[in-house]
Enzyme design. Structure first.
Site, PDB file in Angstrom:
ATOM      1  N   HIS A  13      27.018  33.906  42.789  1.00  0.00           N
ATOM      2  CA  HIS A  13      28.298  33.500  43.393  1.00  0.00           C
ATOM      3  C   HIS A  13      28.178  33.283  44.907  1.00  0.00           C
ATOM      4  O   HIS A  13      29.182  33.280  45.605  1.00  0.00           O
ATOM      5  CB  HIS A  13      29.386  34.536  43.089  1.00  0.00           C
ATOM      6  CG  HIS A  13      29.814  34.551  41.648  1.00  0.00           C
ATOM      7  ND1 HIS A  13      30.557  35.572  41.084  1.00  0.00           N
ATOM      8  CD2 HIS A  13      29.608  33.645  40.645  1.00  0.00           C
ATOM      9  CE1 HIS A  13      30.789  35.300  39.798  1.00  0.00           C
ATOM     10  NE2 HIS A  13      30.211  34.152  39.509  1.00  0.00           N
ATOM     11  N   VAL A  32      28.623  38.997  46.749  1.00  0.00           N
ATOM     12  CA  VAL A  32      28.253  38.138  47.871  1.00  0.00           C
ATOM     13  C   VAL A  32      27.748  38.972  49.052  1.00  0.00           C
ATOM     14  O   VAL A  32      27.401  38.422  50.092  1.00  0.00           O
ATOM     15  CB  VAL A  32      29.438  37.221  48.273  1.00  0.00           C
ATOM     16  CG1 VAL A  32      29.774  36.270  47.128  1.00  0.00           C
ATOM     17  CG2 VAL A  32      30.678  38.020  48.674  1.00  0.00           C
TER      18      VAL A  32
HETATM   19  C1  BJW Z   1      32.845  50.813  39.213  1.00  0.00           C
HETATM   20  C2  BJW Z   1      33.079  51.585  40.319  1.00  0.00           C
HETATM   21  C3  BJW Z   1      32.115  52.526  40.626  1.00  0.00           C
HETATM   22  C4  BJW Z   1      34.733  50.294  40.162  1.00  0.00           C
HETATM   23  N1  BJW Z   1      31.043  52.635  39.849  1.00  0.00           N
HETATM   24  N2  BJW Z   1      31.766  50.947  38.450  1.00  0.00           N
HETATM   25  C5  BJW Z   1      39.247  30.524  30.536  1.00  0.00           C
HETATM   26  C6  BJW Z   1      38.340  31.135  29.682  1.00  0.00           C
HETATM   27  C7  BJW Z   1      37.014  31.328  30.079  1.00  0.00           C
HETATM   28  C8  BJW Z   1      36.581  30.906  31.316  1.00  0.00           C
HETATM   29  C9  BJW Z   1      37.484  30.294  32.164  1.00  0.00           C
HETATM   30  C10 BJW Z   1      38.805  30.097  31.771  1.00  0.00           C
HETATM   31  N3  BJW Z   1      39.457  29.481  32.794  1.00  0.00           N
HETATM   32  C11 BJW Z   1      38.571  29.313  33.827  1.00  0.00           C
HETATM   33  C12 BJW Z   1      37.366  29.788  33.436  1.00  0.00           C
HETATM   34  C13 BJW Z   1      36.128  29.824  34.245  1.00  0.00           C
HETATM   35  C14 BJW Z   1      36.230  30.795  35.406  1.00  0.00           C
HETATM   36  C15 BJW Z   1      36.630  32.171  34.860  1.00  0.00           C
HETATM   37  O1  BJW Z   1      35.815  32.918  34.375  1.00  0.00           O
HETATM   38  N4  BJW Z   1      37.898  32.520  34.981  1.00  0.00           N
HETATM   39  C16 BJW Z   1      38.377  33.793  34.419  1.00  0.00           C
HETATM   40  C17 BJW Z   1      39.217  34.517  35.446  1.00  0.00           C
HETATM   41  C18 BJW Z   1      39.072  33.509  33.108  1.00  0.00           C
HETATM   42  N5  BJW Z   1      34.919  30.845  35.995  1.00  0.00           N
HETATM   43  C19 BJW Z   1      34.556  29.995  36.924  1.00  0.00           C
HETATM   44  O2  BJW Z   1      35.323  29.156  37.383  1.00  0.00           O
HETATM   45  C20 BJW Z   1      33.100  30.062  37.362  1.00  0.00           C
HETATM   46  N6  BJW Z   1      32.503  28.777  37.207  1.00  0.00           N
HETATM   47  C21 BJW Z   1      32.393  28.193  35.997  1.00  0.00           C
HETATM   48  O3  BJW Z   1      32.799  28.707  34.974  1.00  0.00           O
HETATM   49  O4  BJW Z   1      31.745  26.973  36.046  1.00  0.00           O
HETATM   50  C22 BJW Z   1      31.646  26.231  34.821  1.00  0.00           C
HETATM   51  C23 BJW Z   1      30.593  26.773  33.921  1.00  0.00           C
HETATM   52  C24 BJW Z   1      30.809  26.786  32.555  1.00  0.00           C
HETATM   53  C25 BJW Z   1      29.830  27.272  31.682  1.00  0.00           C
HETATM   54  C26 BJW Z   1      28.641  27.731  32.191  1.00  0.00           C
HETATM   55  C27 BJW Z   1      28.423  27.695  33.545  1.00  0.00           C
HETATM   56  C28 BJW Z   1      29.411  27.235  34.405  1.00  0.00           C
HETATM   57  C29 BJW Z   1      33.012  30.467  38.810  1.00  0.00           C
HETATM   58  C30 BJW Z   1      33.447  31.872  39.011  1.00  0.00           C
HETATM   59  C31 BJW Z   1      33.491  32.201  40.496  1.00  0.00           C
HETATM   60  C32 BJW Z   1      33.948  33.621  40.730  1.00  0.00           C
HETATM   61  N7  BJW Z   1      34.207  33.800  42.080  1.00  0.00           N
HETATM   62  C33 BJW Z   1      34.632  35.127  42.527  1.00  0.00           C
HETATM   63  C34 BJW Z   1      35.083  35.021  44.016  1.00  0.00           C
HETATM   64  C35 BJW Z   1      34.030  34.479  44.896  1.00  0.00           C
HETATM   65  C36 BJW Z   1      33.082  35.543  45.370  1.00  0.00           C
HETATM   66  C37 BJW Z   1      33.717  36.468  46.373  1.00  0.00           C
HETATM   67  O5  BJW Z   1      34.646  36.083  47.100  1.00  0.00           O
HETATM   68  O6  BJW Z   1      33.251  37.618  46.443  1.00  0.00           O
HETATM   69  O7  BJW Z   1      33.580  36.066  42.339  1.00  0.00           O
HETATM   70  S1  BJW Z   1      35.984  35.836  41.603  1.00  0.00           S
HETATM   71  C38 BJW Z   1      35.414  37.472  41.693  1.00  0.00           C
HETATM   72  O8  BJW Z   1      35.191  37.934  40.341  1.00  0.00           O
HETATM   73  C39 BJW Z   1      34.058  37.421  42.400  1.00  0.00           C
HETATM   74  C40 BJW Z   1      33.249  38.331  41.513  1.00  0.00           C
HETATM   75  O9  BJW Z   1      31.862  38.044  41.667  1.00  0.00           O
HETATM   76  C41 BJW Z   1      33.783  38.064  40.144  1.00  0.00           C
HETATM   77  C42 BJW Z   1      33.517  39.159  39.162  1.00  0.00           C
HETATM   78  O10 BJW Z   1      34.210  40.341  39.522  1.00  0.00           O
HETATM   79  P1  BJW Z   1      33.548  41.757  39.236  1.00  0.00           P
HETATM   80  O11 BJW Z   1      32.323  41.905  40.025  1.00  0.00           O
HETATM   81  O12 BJW Z   1      33.440  41.962  37.782  1.00  0.00           O
HETATM   82  O13 BJW Z   1      34.655  42.732  39.894  1.00  0.00           O
HETATM   83  P2  BJW Z   1      35.949  43.362  39.221  1.00  0.00           P
HETATM   84  O14 BJW Z   1      36.814  43.869  40.320  1.00  0.00           O
HETATM   85  O15 BJW Z   1      36.571  42.459  38.250  1.00  0.00           O
HETATM   86  O16 BJW Z   1      35.390  44.597  38.378  1.00  0.00           O
HETATM   87  C43 BJW Z   1      34.800  45.715  39.015  1.00  0.00           C
HETATM   88  C44 BJW Z   1      34.317  46.679  37.929  1.00  0.00           C
HETATM   89  O17 BJW Z   1      33.639  47.737  38.564  1.00  0.00           O
HETATM   90  C45 BJW Z   1      35.459  47.294  37.103  1.00  0.00           C
HETATM   91  O18 BJW Z   1      35.119  47.246  35.722  1.00  0.00           O
HETATM   92  C46 BJW Z   1      35.521  48.743  37.578  1.00  0.00           C
HETATM   93  O19 BJW Z   1      35.863  49.662  36.543  1.00  0.00           O
HETATM   94  C47 BJW Z   1      34.098  48.958  38.027  1.00  0.00           C
HETATM   95  N8  BJW Z   1      33.977  49.954  39.078  1.00  0.00           N
HETATM   96  N9  BJW Z   1      34.329  51.191  40.872  1.00  0.00           N
HETATM   97  C48 BJW Z   1      30.951  51.809  38.747  1.00  0.00           C
HETATM   98  N10 BJW Z   1      32.278  53.328  41.693  1.00  0.00           N
END
Ligand code: BJW
Length: 229
Positions: free
Chosen positions: A106, A90
């Site tokens: 997002h 974001v």
């Molecule tokens: C480095 C590094 C360096 C570190 N160099 N690398 C059960 C099963 C499947 C799905 C679901 C379920 N129950 C619910 C769901 C759906 C749910 C979901 O996925 N939940 C899971 C937790 C299970 N998803 C949703 O609800 C989404 N909507 C949805 O599914 O709608 C229905 C739909 C269905 C089908 C198709 C389409 C739609 C919405 C998700 C909204 C996520 N929101 C957030 C917060 C809001 C944004 C904010 O405040 O910033 O978004 S959560 C948070 O996680 C944020 C991020 O964008 C998102 C992803 O995180 P990210 O970027 O991967 O960060 P990290 O910390 O997890 O990982 C960082 C990585 O970097 C690590 O691997 C490190 O190793 C690495 N790293 N330093 C390189 N220097």
């Protein structure tokens, strides 16, 4: 002409000083995601949610793009083919590094959304629950962020791009959150080559043809240099 679609996550901005979510000192170790990143949490305590995003907006303004953001901007500028960044982040560090094809699935810290009428506008530095919507005047201002249980932005267009991609690259994302976590499968099914660049292999690393590990500021510029050679 090779068409590249790049998915980025919090890891690409980590070395700019913006916290990731699930690492050992990540945001979800300090905040309850149910309280700050769901519509239900916002309904229970909008002041807490605004406080969380006001602080992150301030951190974002103070942060600067790192070598990974700059390398991706260089790739868009110099590569002989289209380059699209679909970011889960974001923050606006890709844009500030010079990338112009960036889709924020997002949402964005710099935007506000009226929960009553759906109007969107540029967010002020500090937002509060009683702020009136400039369009309908309802005191229903929220950050324009996609929370858990909400539908991410631009999904149909993203899936079209994944189906048309020759190369899909995932950078700095843990692969925990859907639908982004399935993009590698969506792209591979349509014939794209797949590459993961991450500090360590993500939980979905086995879905990628190639995985390169290391800090984004090192492995992204190296990969971009290879693509432009
Ligand atoms: C480095 C590094 C360096 C570190 N160099 N690398 C059960 C099963 C499947 C799905 C679901 C379920 N129950 C619910 C769901 C759906 C749910 C979901 O996925 N939940 C899971 C937790 C299970 N998803 C949703 O609800 C989404 N909507 C949805 O599914 O709608 C229905 C739909 C269905 C089908 C198709 C389409 C739609 C919405 C998700 C909204 C996520 N929101 C957030 C917060 C809001 C944004 C904010 O405040 O910033 O978004 S959560 C948070 O996680 C944020 C991020 O964008 C998102 C992803 O995180 P990210 O970027 O991967 O960060 P990290 O910390 O997890 O990982 C960082 C990585 O970097 C690590 O691997 C490190 O190793 C690495 N790293 N330093 C390189 N220097």
């Amino acid at each position: 002409m090779t068409k590249i679609v790049i998915l980025t996550g919090a890891g690409v901005s980590a070395e700019s000083g913006l916290g990731t979510f699930r690492d050992k000192d990540g945001l979800w170790t300090r905040y309850d995601l149910e309280e700050v990143a769901t519509p239900e949490g916002f309904a229970r305590n909008p002041a807490l949610v605004h406080e969380f995003y006001n602080a992150r907006r301030k951190n974002c303004v103070e942060a600067t793009p790192n070598a990974a953001h700059h390398a991706l901007a260089r790739l868009e500028r110099d590569f002989d083919g289209p380059v699209l960044i679909v970011t889960q982040n974001v923050d606006d560090l890709h844009e500030r590094a010079g990338s112009s094809h960036v889709w924020h699935m997002h949402g964005q810290l710099t935007r506000a959304l009226c929960a009553a009428c759906g109007h969107r506008w540029d967010a002020p530095a500090v937002m509060a629950p009683a702020d009136p919507c400039p369009a309908c005047a309802a005191p229903a201002t929220r950050p324009d962020i996609v929370w858990f249980g909400e539908y991410p932005y631009g999904m149909e267009a993203i899936w079209d791009e994944l189906r048309a991609a020759d190369l899909f690259v995932s950078i700095g994302t843990s692969g925990n959150v859907y639908p982004a976590a399935a993009f590698v499968q969506d792209a591979a099914r349509a014939g794209a080559q797949t590459l993961e660049l991450n500090l360590e292999p993500s939980i979905g690393a086995h879905d990628f043809e190639e995985v390169r590990t290391g800090p984004a500021t090192e492995i992204v510029p190296a990969w971009v240099a290879q693509m432009l050679a």
